[in-house]
Design a protein around this motif. Structure first.
Motif, PDB file in Angstrom:
ATOM      1  N   ASP A 101       2.746   6.177  -8.158  1.00  0.00           N
ATOM      2  CA  ASP A 101       2.642   7.144  -7.060  1.00  0.00           C
ATOM      3  C   ASP A 101       1.181   7.376  -6.643  1.00  0.00           C
ATOM      4  OD1 ASP A 101       3.430   8.968  -5.170  1.00  0.00           O
ATOM      5  OD2 ASP A 101       3.777  10.604  -6.587  1.00  0.00           O
ATOM      6  N   ASP A 102       0.552   6.300  -6.180  1.00  0.00           N
ATOM      7  CA  ASP A 102      -0.774   6.406  -5.588  1.00  0.00           C
ATOM      8  C   ASP A 102      -0.795   5.549  -4.338  1.00  0.00           C
ATOM      9  OD1 ASP A 102      -0.946   3.779  -6.494  1.00  0.00           O
ATOM     10  OD2 ASP A 102      -2.344   4.229  -8.124  1.00  0.00           O
ATOM     11  N   ALA A 103      -1.928   5.507  -3.650  1.00  0.00           N
ATOM     12  CA  ALA A 103      -1.986   4.800  -2.364  1.00  0.00           C
ATOM     13  C   ALA A 103      -1.644   3.329  -2.521  1.00  0.00           C
ATOM     14  CB  ALA A 103      -3.372   4.974  -1.747  1.00  0.00           C
ATOM     15  N   ARG A 104      -2.115   2.707  -3.593  1.00  0.00           N
ATOM     16  CA  ARG A 104      -1.834   1.286  -3.790  1.00  0.00           C
ATOM     17  C   ARG A 104      -0.342   1.056  -4.067  1.00  0.00           C
ATOM     18  NH1 ARG A 104      -5.356  -2.535  -4.077  1.00  0.00           N
ATOM     19  NH2 ARG A 104      -7.025  -0.990  -4.321  1.00  0.00           N
ATOM     20  N   GLY A 105       0.265   1.930  -4.863  1.00  0.00           N
ATOM     21  CA  GLY A 105       1.688   1.796  -5.128  1.00  0.00           C
ATOM     22  C   GLY A 105       2.525   1.968  -3.872  1.00  0.00           C
ATOM     23  N   TRP A 106       2.147   2.909  -3.026  1.00  0.00           N
ATOM     24  CA  TRP A 106       2.862   3.101  -1.767  1.00  0.00           C
ATOM     25  C   TRP A 106       2.666   1.913  -0.829  1.00  0.00           C
ATOM     26  CZ3 TRP A 106       6.156   6.794   0.319  1.00  0.00           C
ATOM     27  CH2 TRP A 106       6.541   7.800  -0.576  1.00  0.00           C
ATOM     28  N   ALA A 107       1.477   1.373  -0.803  1.00  0.00           N
ATOM     29  CA  ALA A 107       1.233   0.191   0.027  1.00  0.00           C
ATOM     30  C   ALA A 107       2.083  -0.980  -0.451  1.00  0.00           C
ATOM     31  CB  ALA A 107      -0.249  -0.170  -0.007  1.00  0.00           C
ATOM     32  N   ASP A 108       2.202  -1.156  -1.774  1.00  0.00           N
ATOM     33  CA  ASP A 108       3.039  -2.233  -2.312  1.00  0.00           C
ATOM     34  C   ASP A 108       4.493  -2.073  -1.857  1.00  0.00           C
ATOM     35  OD1 ASP A 108       0.822  -3.212  -3.640  1.00  0.00           O
ATOM     36  OD2 ASP A 108       1.381  -2.346  -5.585  1.00  0.00           O
ATOM     37  N   ALA A 109       5.026  -0.843  -1.939  1.00  0.00           N
ATOM     38  CA  ALA A 109       6.421  -0.607  -1.566  1.00  0.00           C
ATOM     39  C   ALA A 109       6.647  -0.860  -0.077  1.00  0.00           C
ATOM     40  CB  ALA A 109       6.816   0.821  -1.926  1.00  0.00           C
ATOM     41  N   LEU A 110       5.738  -0.407   0.751  1.00  0.00           N
ATOM     42  CA  LEU A 110       5.881  -0.611   2.195  1.00  0.00           C
ATOM     43  C   LEU A 110       5.767  -2.086   2.555  1.00  0.00           C
ATOM     44  CD1 LEU A 110       3.820   2.463   3.437  1.00  0.00           C
ATOM     45  CD2 LEU A 110       6.300   2.161   3.593  1.00  0.00           C
ATOM     46  N   CYS A 111       4.842  -2.791   1.905  1.00  0.00           N
ATOM     47  CA  CYS A 111       4.717  -4.224   2.178  1.00  0.00           C
ATOM     48  C   CYS A 111       5.976  -4.980   1.765  1.00  0.00           C
ATOM     49  CB  CYS A 111       3.497  -4.785   1.447  1.00  0.00           C
ATOM     50  SG  CYS A 111       1.907  -4.360   2.201  1.00  0.00           S
ATOM     51  N   GLU A 112       6.564  -4.598   0.642  1.00  0.00           N
ATOM     52  CA  GLU A 112       7.796  -5.261   0.202  1.00  0.00           C
ATOM     53  C   GLU A 112       8.893  -5.143   1.248  1.00  0.00           C
ATOM     54  OE1 GLU A 112      11.008  -5.239  -3.541  1.00  0.00           O
ATOM     55  OE2 GLU A 112       9.217  -3.957  -3.592  1.00  0.00           O
ATOM     56  N   LEU A 145      -4.241   0.576   3.743  1.00  0.00           N
ATOM     57  CA  LEU A 145      -4.220  -0.599   2.876  1.00  0.00           C
ATOM     58  C   LEU A 145      -3.220  -1.636   3.378  1.00  0.00           C
ATOM     59  CD1 LEU A 145      -4.352   1.090  -0.663  1.00  0.00           C
ATOM     60  CD2 LEU A 145      -6.194  -0.162   0.498  1.00  0.00           C
ATOM     61  N   VAL A 146      -2.061  -1.178   3.868  1.00  0.00           N
ATOM     62  CA  VAL A 146      -1.073  -2.101   4.433  1.00  0.00           C
ATOM     63  C   VAL A 146      -1.701  -2.891   5.579  1.00  0.00           C
ATOM     64  CG1 VAL A 146       1.094  -2.243   5.722  1.00  0.00           C
ATOM     65  CG2 VAL A 146       0.933  -0.761   3.712  1.00  0.00           C
ATOM     66  N   ARG A 147      -2.404  -2.196   6.442  1.00  0.00           N
ATOM     67  CA  ARG A 147      -3.065  -2.866   7.561  1.00  0.00           C
ATOM     68  C   ARG A 147      -4.153  -3.804   7.063  1.00  0.00           C
ATOM     69  NH1 ARG A 147      -6.246   0.698  11.925  1.00  0.00           N
ATOM     70  NH2 ARG A 147      -7.459   1.100  10.037  1.00  0.00           N
ATOM     71  N   GLU A 148      -4.909  -3.368   6.029  1.00  0.00           N
ATOM     72  CA  GLU A 148      -5.991  -4.186   5.480  1.00  0.00           C
ATOM     73  C   GLU A 148      -5.458  -5.473   4.875  1.00  0.00           C
ATOM     74  OE1 GLU A 148      -8.394  -3.047   1.773  1.00  0.00           O
ATOM     75  OE2 GLU A 148      -9.620  -2.244   3.414  1.00  0.00           O
ATOM     76  N   ARG A 149      -4.215  -5.431   4.386  1.00  0.00           N
ATOM     77  CA  ARG A 149      -3.586  -6.631   3.814  1.00  0.00           C
ATOM     78  C   ARG A 149      -3.026  -7.556   4.879  1.00  0.00           C
ATOM     79  NH1 ARG A 149      -0.075  -3.949  -1.186  1.00  0.00           N
ATOM     80  NH2 ARG A 149      -1.831  -2.910  -2.235  1.00  0.00           N
ATOM     81  N   ARG A 168      -8.376   8.990  12.445  1.00  0.00           N
ATOM     82  CA  ARG A 168      -9.577   8.221  12.103  1.00  0.00           C
ATOM     83  C   ARG A 168      -9.240   7.056  11.164  1.00  0.00           C
ATOM     84  NH1 ARG A 168     -11.573  13.509  12.040  1.00  0.00           N
ATOM     85  NH2 ARG A 168     -11.320  13.691   9.775  1.00  0.00           N
ATOM     86  N   ALA A 169      -8.298   7.265  10.259  1.00  0.00           N
ATOM     87  CA  ALA A 169      -7.952   6.221   9.288  1.00  0.00           C
ATOM     88  C   ALA A 169      -7.161   5.082   9.914  1.00  0.00           C
ATOM     89  CB  ALA A 169      -7.159   6.828   8.131  1.00  0.00           C
ATOM     90  N   LEU A 170      -6.277   5.392  10.864  1.00  0.00           N
ATOM     91  CA  LEU A 170      -5.337   4.386  11.375  1.00  0.00           C
ATOM     92  C   LEU A 170      -5.603   3.951  12.808  1.00  0.00           C
ATOM     93  CD1 LEU A 170      -2.026   5.762   9.815  1.00  0.00           C
ATOM     94  CD2 LEU A 170      -3.590   4.043   8.894  1.00  0.00           C
ATOM     95  N   GLY A 171      -6.400   4.710  13.546  1.00  0.00           N
ATOM     96  CA  GLY A 171      -6.794   4.301  14.890  1.00  0.00           C
ATOM     97  C   GLY A 171      -5.624   4.019  15.805  1.00  0.00           C
ATOM     98  N   GLU A 172      -5.619   2.837  16.394  1.00  0.00           N
ATOM     99  CA  GLU A 172      -4.573   2.471  17.359  1.00  0.00           C
ATOM    100  C   GLU A 172      -3.230   2.213  16.703  1.00  0.00           C
ATOM    101  OE1 GLU A 172      -5.971  -0.886  19.481  1.00  0.00           O
ATOM    102  OE2 GLU A 172      -7.482   0.237  20.638  1.00  0.00           O
TER     103      GLU A 172
END
Length: 453
Positions: A393-404, A294-298, A318-322
């Motif tokens: 504590d789900d994928a979207r919440g983790w993506a938000d924290a990493l993006c911040e 999701l971080v990459r998708e954003r 498979r999910a993250l590739g390169e």
């Protein structure tokens, strides 16, 4: 058959109360029924560090304080058909004993799981244990079962203590689910595999608690763990056993990032997010992989570095590739350099009793991101300042924290500096934990009179 050294008479440590008799040293057997290797997990590393600290204690006639009254043998699981002794000092040694009923045949092809021994009785260990005063259980399979059975027979009267290092029931439940799926070719389905996993977890929790009831003292790494087990075992038996940190090995290193690029081809022109541990559901790696996708998708340009093996490695690729580099399992020296070359440790696991990986990352100057309520958050001195806690504590919440973090370089740098400062000022060394948490318990139970059967 290898001859295991007989405990050496030495003098009493200053950490023991003056009322304790000082004429006889304490001989301690620590039972770690896991294979010792350069890439072993935190349970094994913990006792390697404690043994190294014990080997540094002053010897007989030195006049020093600390633990000269200790003779320590740490029993690990060895390879089939071979017994081996590795001395660290005249008073400290590792002993590797061959398994009776190894779990090696049950591990996956990548070998990420720890290998233990499922036998109800280990004859060689039973022959060696009577020479020791204190038997310290750290697991719930062959070594612990042998010690408890031998103590109950009454032929010897040892003092038995235990410590909790891993949430074995939770881990075994995850692996049982994987095994059920592989063994039946998926015929059980998700519900059937989960049913089998739940049964394994319940049985192992019962077995662990049953063995711990035979211990006079039970050491756990957090106050929350003390409170949880006290409901079963009684508060009077509980004690705290913290985890230490090797501040010389794990520290910020300005040259480490360039080494990551040179040795592993990791791109260094973007934030680097690290995960270290088993790549499986016990560490919630699927959730982390989805959050990073999701971080990459954003539109954020981040690269993920993963140190470890496990059943989810292929799915991560498979999910993250390169955008991911899978390093496999690394020895401590190389892992320390990897830590220091990254920016963020993302560690969503909830099965840790303590989580040394978090302490190691903070000492190396990483911003750690952890799930709210996990026991790993105890390493933080000021959540939000020296590390992030993810409340959703789900994928979207983790993506938000990493993006911040990655969107604000100044914030990221500030969190990294504070993490290193917390580690330096508040996280104890292994030497300190040995002196303050372990030695008083070993000496205390040794000199309380005859042991209970």
């Amino acid at each position: 058959m290898v001859s295991v050294p007989v405990p050496v008479p030495v003098s009493v440590p200053a950490s023991v109360p003056a009322s304790v008799p000082v004429s006889v040293p304490v001989s301690v057997a620590v039972l770690v029924e896991l294979v010792r290797s350069g890439t072993a997990g935190g349970h094994v590393k913990c006792w390697e560090r404690f043994a190294e600290s014990a080997a540094r204690l002053p010897g007989p006639g030195s006049g020093g304080a600390g633990g000269a009254g200790l003779d320590l043998t740490v029993y690990f699981l060895g390879r089939r058909g071979r017994e081996r002794v590795e001395p660290l000092s005249p008073r400290v040694r590792f002993v590797m004993l061959p398994p009776v009923l190894s779990t090696a045949a049950l591990t996956s092809s990548d070998g990420a799981e720890d290998i233990s021994d499922l036998a109800p009785w280990h004859p060689r260990l039973a022959a060696l244990l009577p020479r020791h005063d204190v038997w310290h259980l750290t697991h719930c399979f062959a070594y612990a079962a042998t010690a408890v059975r031998l103590a109950r027979r009454g032929a010897v009267r040892p003092r038995v203590v235990g410590s909790v290092h891993t949430d074995v029931p939770a881990l075994a439940s995850v692996y049982a689910r994987y095994l059920a799926g592989r063994a039946t070719g998926g015929l059980l389905g998700d519900r059937g595999a989960q049913w089998a996993a739940d049964r394994v977890g319940t049985w192992l929790r019962w077995r662990r608690d049953r063995l711990l009831r035979s211990c006079e003292r039970v050491l756990v790494p957090t106050p929350e763990g003390c409170e949880e087990l006290s409901r079963t075992l009684g508060a009077d038996r509980m004690a705290l056993l913290r985890r230490g940190i090797d501040h010389e090995r794990f520290r910020p290193d300005g040259t480490a990032r360039a080494r990551l690029a040179r040795e592993y081809g990791v791109p260094v022109d973007r934030p680097l997010v690290l995960f270290a541990g088993r790549l499986d559901a016990s560490k919630r790696v699927p959730l982390l992989a989805e959050s990073l996708r999701l971080v990459r998708e954003r539109g954020r340009s981040v690269h993920t570095v993963m140190a470890g093996l496990g059943a989810e490695a292929g799915a991560v690729r498979r999910a993250l590739g390169e955008d991911v580099t899978l390093l496999g399992v690394l020895p401590q020296e190389r892992l320390a350099r990897v830590y220091a070359g990254c920016d963020v440790l993302a560690f969503p696991s909830r099965t840790e009793t303590c989580g040394n990986v978090v302490a190691e990352a903070m000492a190396s100057g990483l911003a750690v991101v952890l799930p709210e309520g996990a026991r790993t958050t105890r390493w933080l001195g000021a959540p939000g300042r020296d590390g992030f806690v993810v409340r959703r504590d789900d994928a979207r919440g983790w993506a938000d924290a990493l993006c911040e973090l990655v969107d604000q370089p100044r914030l990221l740098d500030a969190v990294r500096r504070r993490a290193a400062a917390t580690a330096r000022d508040a996280h104890p060394s292994w030497d300190r934990v040995l002196a303050e948490d372990l030695l008083p318990v070993w000496w205390g139970v040794r000199h309380q009179g005859p042991g209970a059967a």
